[in-house]
Design an enzyme around this catalytic site. Sequence first.
Site, mmCIF file in Angstrom:
data_model
loop_
_atom_site.group_PDB
_atom_site.id
_atom_site.type_symbol
_atom_site.label_atom_id
_atom_site.label_comp_id
_atom_site.label_asym_id
_atom_site.label_seq_id
_atom_site.Cartn_x
_atom_site.Cartn_y
_atom_site.Cartn_z
ATOM 1 C CG ASP A 131 4.219 -7.017 8.009
ATOM 2 O OD1 ASP A 131 3.412 -6.605 7.154
ATOM 3 O OD2 ASP A 131 3.916 -7.833 8.903
ATOM 4 N NE ARG A 136 -1.090 -4.883 -0.888
ATOM 5 C CZ ARG A 136 -1.913 -3.852 -0.673
ATOM 6 N NH1 ARG A 136 -2.910 -3.626 -1.483
ATOM 7 N NH2 ARG A 136 -1.734 -3.066 0.375
ATOM 8 N NE ARG A 182 -2.686 -5.035 5.240
ATOM 9 C CZ ARG A 182 -1.823 -5.324 4.282
ATOM 10 N NH1 ARG A 182 -0.931 -6.271 4.478
ATOM 11 N NH2 ARG A 182 -1.844 -4.688 3.144
ATOM 12 C CB THR A 205 2.791 0.768 6.077
ATOM 13 O OG1 THR A 205 1.435 0.495 6.449
ATOM 14 C CG2 THR A 205 3.668 0.456 7.282
ATOM 15 N N GLY A 220 0.829 -1.208 0.000
ATOM 16 C CA GLY A 220 0.000 0.000 0.000
ATOM 17 C C GLY A 220 0.861 1.256 0.000
ATOM 18 C CG ASP A 255 1.525 -2.870 10.104
ATOM 19 O OD1 ASP A 255 2.379 -2.140 9.563
ATOM 20 O OD2 ASP A 255 0.822 -3.670 9.464
ATOM 21 C CG ASP A 299 -1.565 -0.400 7.868
ATOM 22 O OD1 ASP A 299 -2.443 0.444 7.612
ATOM 23 O OD2 ASP A 299 -1.386 -1.422 7.171
HETATM 24 P P1 ADP Z 1 2.862 -4.444 2.772
HETATM 25 O O1 ADP Z 1 4.271 -4.455 2.312
HETATM 26 O O2 ADP Z 1 2.254 -3.077 2.785
HETATM 27 O O3 ADP Z 1 2.670 -5.212 4.065
HETATM 28 P P2 ADP Z 1 1.718 -6.687 1.290
HETATM 29 O O4 ADP Z 1 1.555 -7.566 2.482
HETATM 30 O O5 ADP Z 1 0.619 -6.647 0.287
HETATM 31 O O6 ADP Z 1 1.978 -5.176 1.655
HETATM 32 O O7 ADP Z 1 3.057 -7.159 0.556
HETATM 33 C C1 ADP Z 1 3.549 -6.465 -0.576
HETATM 34 C C2 ADP Z 1 4.228 -7.431 -1.500
HETATM 35 O O8 ADP Z 1 5.354 -8.041 -0.832
HETATM 36 C C3 ADP Z 1 3.378 -8.629 -1.939
HETATM 37 O O9 ADP Z 1 2.510 -8.314 -3.009
HETATM 38 C C4 ADP Z 1 4.451 -9.597 -2.369
HETATM 39 O O10 ADP Z 1 4.972 -9.249 -3.637
HETATM 40 C C5 ADP Z 1 5.538 -9.358 -1.326
HETATM 41 N N1 ADP Z 1 5.397 -10.332 -0.222
HETATM 42 C C6 ADP Z 1 4.523 -10.311 0.790
HETATM 43 N N2 ADP Z 1 4.660 -11.390 1.590
HETATM 44 C C7 ADP Z 1 5.656 -12.136 1.041
HETATM 45 C C8 ADP Z 1 6.280 -13.377 1.377
HETATM 46 N N3 ADP Z 1 5.890 -14.091 2.439
HETATM 47 N N4 ADP Z 1 7.262 -13.817 0.582
HETATM 48 C C9 ADP Z 1 7.660 -13.115 -0.502
HETATM 49 N N5 ADP Z 1 7.141 -11.938 -0.874
HETATM 50 C C10 ADP Z 1 6.144 -11.442 -0.121
HETATM 51 O O1 F6P Z 2 -1.499 -1.415 4.502
HETATM 52 C C1 F6P Z 2 -2.098 -0.209 4.149
HETATM 53 C C2 F6P Z 2 -3.591 -0.389 3.949
HETATM 54 O O2 F6P Z 2 -4.136 0.869 3.602
HETATM 55 C C3 F6P Z 2 -4.337 -0.986 5.125
HETATM 56 O O3 F6P Z 2 -4.587 -0.055 6.149
HETATM 57 C C4 F6P Z 2 -5.589 -1.496 4.451
HETATM 58 O O4 F6P Z 2 -6.134 -2.578 5.166
HETATM 59 C C5 F6P Z 2 -5.089 -1.947 3.100
HETATM 60 O O5 F6P Z 2 -3.845 -1.291 2.884
HETATM 61 C C6 F6P Z 2 -6.029 -1.646 1.980
HETATM 62 O O6 F6P Z 2 -5.486 -2.160 0.823
HETATM 63 P P1 F6P Z 2 -6.084 -1.875 -0.631
HETATM 64 O O7 F6P Z 2 -5.578 -0.530 -1.063
HETATM 65 O O8 F6P Z 2 -5.528 -2.979 -1.461
HETATM 66 O O9 F6P Z 2 -7.562 -1.894 -0.504
#
Ligand code: ADP
Ligand code: F6P
Length: 321
Positions: free
Chosen positions: A103, A72, A172, A126, A11, A130, A128
């Site tokens: 994360d 993503r 989240r 982020t 995000g 978090d 969040d």
């Molecule tokens: P954020 O980084 O905001 O927590 P996401 O959880 O959607 O957002 O993760 C972003 C991207 O990081 C995912 O679309 C994926 O490409 C990569 N990613 C997330 N989790 C994993 C994982 N366990 N192993 C490898 N890549 C990951």
């Molecule tokens: O991680 C950032 C965040 O905005 C969260 O607070 C929320 O749950 C999520 O991303 C929303 O994701 P999307 O933009 O894919 O709806």
Amino acid sequence: MKRIAILTSGGDAPGMNAAIRAAAKMAQYKGMEVYGVKRGYHGMLMDEIFLMEGSFLSGIIERGGTALLTARCPEFKDPKYRAIAAENLKRRGIEGLIVIGGDGSYHGADLLAKEHGIKVIGLPGTIDNDIIGTDFTIGFDTCLNTILDAISKLRDTATSHERTILIEVMGRSAGDLAVHACLAGGGDGLLIPEVENSIEMLAFQIKQRRNTGRLHDIILVAEGAGDILEIEKKLKEKVSTEVRSVILGHVQRGGAPSGRDRIIATRMALKAVEVLENGEGGVMVGIENGTIVTHPISYAWEGEKKQDVIDLYRVADVFSR
Ligand code: ADP
Ligand code: F6P
């Protein structure tokens, strides 16, 4: 280290651009070639990698979102695709990678470091808040201020109609945004995922408030605390006030970054470049008690969880009465 790349992932968050700008400018000043990767890991996989010129960085510090675009990329969980993506960096002689994200993005970065020896640095981008290992994430402060603005406006109409308004905020599975918004915005009730929430208790507090002459109730509901429409339904069965729900949604992710977010993004980015310049990697950068720190990247999910959300929740609960 002669060549590094920067990407934003997951995000978007206000202040990501300030981090990109500071990292790129400082690395260029130190004589490194800086590459931008578009659309996070998706672009790394699809070879959307370009040499970053000064013009790309011009004027982005004050813009929300991310000039590098974000995405993503579910394929990144598969080692086969991570290998293709890593090869796209290696072919250009890129040894270091700054990943600005949450994360989930850190998990991908950690695997790139372990499997392909890329020197990765995670910057916490982020809304969040978090991520363990930093007191605040880039984007949290701007988002909080956006929520506070919404609270003020909603309070005007809530008072005029003597209503109870439930405001769903993002985060989240973290309650940080809701807790901070409740405290800073003078909220009258709070539901977060970190504690067991009782609609019964919330209804009791609302009745008490109304008995002492209060004309409205602003209740902050973290999105991770449950379905707001379900909560609204249950609450309506227990109180006589008119209850409305407002889901703030993606408006919370936009807007010019606050001064605070620009500064923490800049400080963290400068540290990232310093670490890469020393030929190191595999770390996340944070700010703890005002001091720039680094931790192994996996600290973001293996480290000790912050307690302050619960502490602040208890204070907000006292103030809500
Ligand atoms: P954020 O980084 O905001 O927590 P996401 O959880 O959607 O957002 O993760 C972003 C991207 O990081 C995912 O679309 C994926 O490409 C990569 N990613 C997330 N989790 C994993 C994982 N366990 N192993 C490898 N890549 C990951
Ligand atoms: O991680 C950032 C965040 O905005 C969260 O607070 C929320 O749950 C999520 O991303 C929303 O994701 P999307 O933009 O894919 O709806």
